[in-house]
Write an enzyme that holds these catalytic residues in place. Structure first.
Site, mmCIF file in Angstrom:
data_model
loop_
_atom_site.group_PDB
_atom_site.id
_atom_site.type_symbol
_atom_site.label_atom_id
_atom_site.label_comp_id
_atom_site.label_asym_id
_atom_site.label_seq_id
_atom_site.Cartn_x
_atom_site.Cartn_y
_atom_site.Cartn_z
ATOM 1 C CG LEU A 137 40.205 37.740 -40.034
ATOM 2 C CD1 LEU A 137 40.303 38.898 -39.113
ATOM 3 C CD2 LEU A 137 40.686 37.693 -41.418
ATOM 4 C CG ASP A 138 46.413 33.840 -41.030
ATOM 5 O OD1 ASP A 138 45.730 32.916 -41.372
ATOM 6 O OD2 ASP A 138 47.036 34.305 -41.867
ATOM 7 C CE LYS A 139 48.103 32.802 -31.258
ATOM 8 N NZ LYS A 139 49.349 32.090 -30.501
ATOM 9 N NE ARG A 237 51.179 35.403 -42.860
ATOM 10 C CZ ARG A 237 51.183 34.324 -42.049
ATOM 11 N NH1 ARG A 237 49.833 33.857 -41.304
ATOM 12 N NH2 ARG A 237 52.195 33.938 -41.428
#
Length: 319
Positions: A137-139, A237
């Site tokens: 997962l992105d930060k 996104r």
């Protein structure tokens, strides 16, 4: 412990003329550029069956084949970082990743990552590639992740991900009043002008499919639920921005801050200070590697997204 890597990629039109090591770094993006250079020089990464220099240019349509042995993991330090563990057994660990936690060490983030925390929680993970991490997962994306605790479990989970059998559902709050849900089937690759971003790429992108549906609609925003078929970098996104409904707070794909006409001060202030993409991995389902039954997990929204929805409802009620 070593692992045999066998992968093939076709050079897309957008990479024509790039150096081999540059193209390889983008196509085989789970490996460092230095490691890829070593494989190129040693003949483990070939172009149309031929060994080439790392600086040699590549042409569209060329076939890059990687057949290499991934040696024992780098030595990463264990760190006592708290984990929100949703489930754990002998084979897998499911956790709720908080906002701000980087998943894997990389340039600029060699410590303080999920991997460091996992090694402290379960030191035996040091024997597995990437300490058992099979997806990321992105930060600044919160929510559910599964980590393998054995090599057999890791192999099973990777195969399930590749076969699109892992079910992943996300909550997102997007800019714009969406009329109805739908499906985005649009390939994703590196942005042709900004190599740090991803984009919908007509030629050379990797297949990417996102399903989405409306949960709740507001004057200038929509709470949507997205289901992934594929798991490309920044997929939701990029796809939502491509549909002209970028995520609230997205610093990369969200564009300039947009405040709905007539919005109250509470909503304006919340939107101004919402500094991360409003995206949360809410549901995760997969086949258990040893039990072979389908297991499913869910977690509630984090406080910041919960509060944003509350303020959006209050603003809606005042119109």
């Amino acid at each position: 412990m070593s692992q045999t890597i066998e992968q093939t990629h076709i050079v897309p039109d957008t990479m024509t003329g790039l150096r081999l090591d540059q193209a390889a770094a983008e196509l085989f993006d789970e490996f460092s550029r230095e490691r890829l250079k070593t494989w190129i020089k040693g003949g483990a990464l070939t172009v149309d069956g031929q060994q080439m220099r790392p600086r040699a240019p590549v042409m569209a349509g060329a076939t890059l084949v990687l057949n290499a042995v991934l040696e024992e993991n780098p030595v990463w330090e264990a760190e006592a970082i708290a984990l929100d563990i949703v489930h754990e057994d002998d084979d897998v660990l499911v956790l709720n990743k908080p906002v701000g936690l980087v998943v894997h060490p990389a340039a600029g983030n060699y410590s303080g990552t999920l991997l460091n925390a996992l090694l402290h929680h379960a030191p035996e993970l040091a024997t597995l590639p990437r300490a058992g991490i099979v997806h990321r997962l992105d930060k600044d994306t919160s929510g559910l992740m599964v980590v393998a605790k054995t090599l057999a479990a890791q192999t099973s989970l990777v195969e399930q991900l590749q076969a699109r059998r892992v079910k992943r559902e996300y909550d997102a709050i997007v800019i714009g009043a969406m009329i109805a849900g739908g499906k985005v089937d649009a390939p994703i690759g590196r942005h042709p002008a900004d190599r740090k971003r991803q984009a919908v790429v007509a030629n050379g992108g990797k297949p990417a499919v996102t399903h989405y549906r409306v949960v709740e609609r507001f004057r200038g925003h929509t709470h949507v639920r997205c289901r992934l078929e594929t798991g490309r970098t920044h997929q939701i996104r990029v796809h939502m921005a491509h549909q002209r409904f970028p995520l609230v707070g997205d610093p990369v794909y969200g564009g300039r801050l947009k405040l709905p006409a007539g919005a109250g001060e509470a909503l304006k202030e919340t939107l101004r200070h919402f500094s991360r993409q409003a995206l949360h991995a809410r549901r995760l389902a997969f086949t258990h590697p040893t039990g072979h039954e389908t297991v499913e997990f869910g977690v509630e929204l984090p406080d910041d997204m919960f509060m944003l929805l509350d303020i959006l409802r209050e603003d809606q009620a005042q119109t």
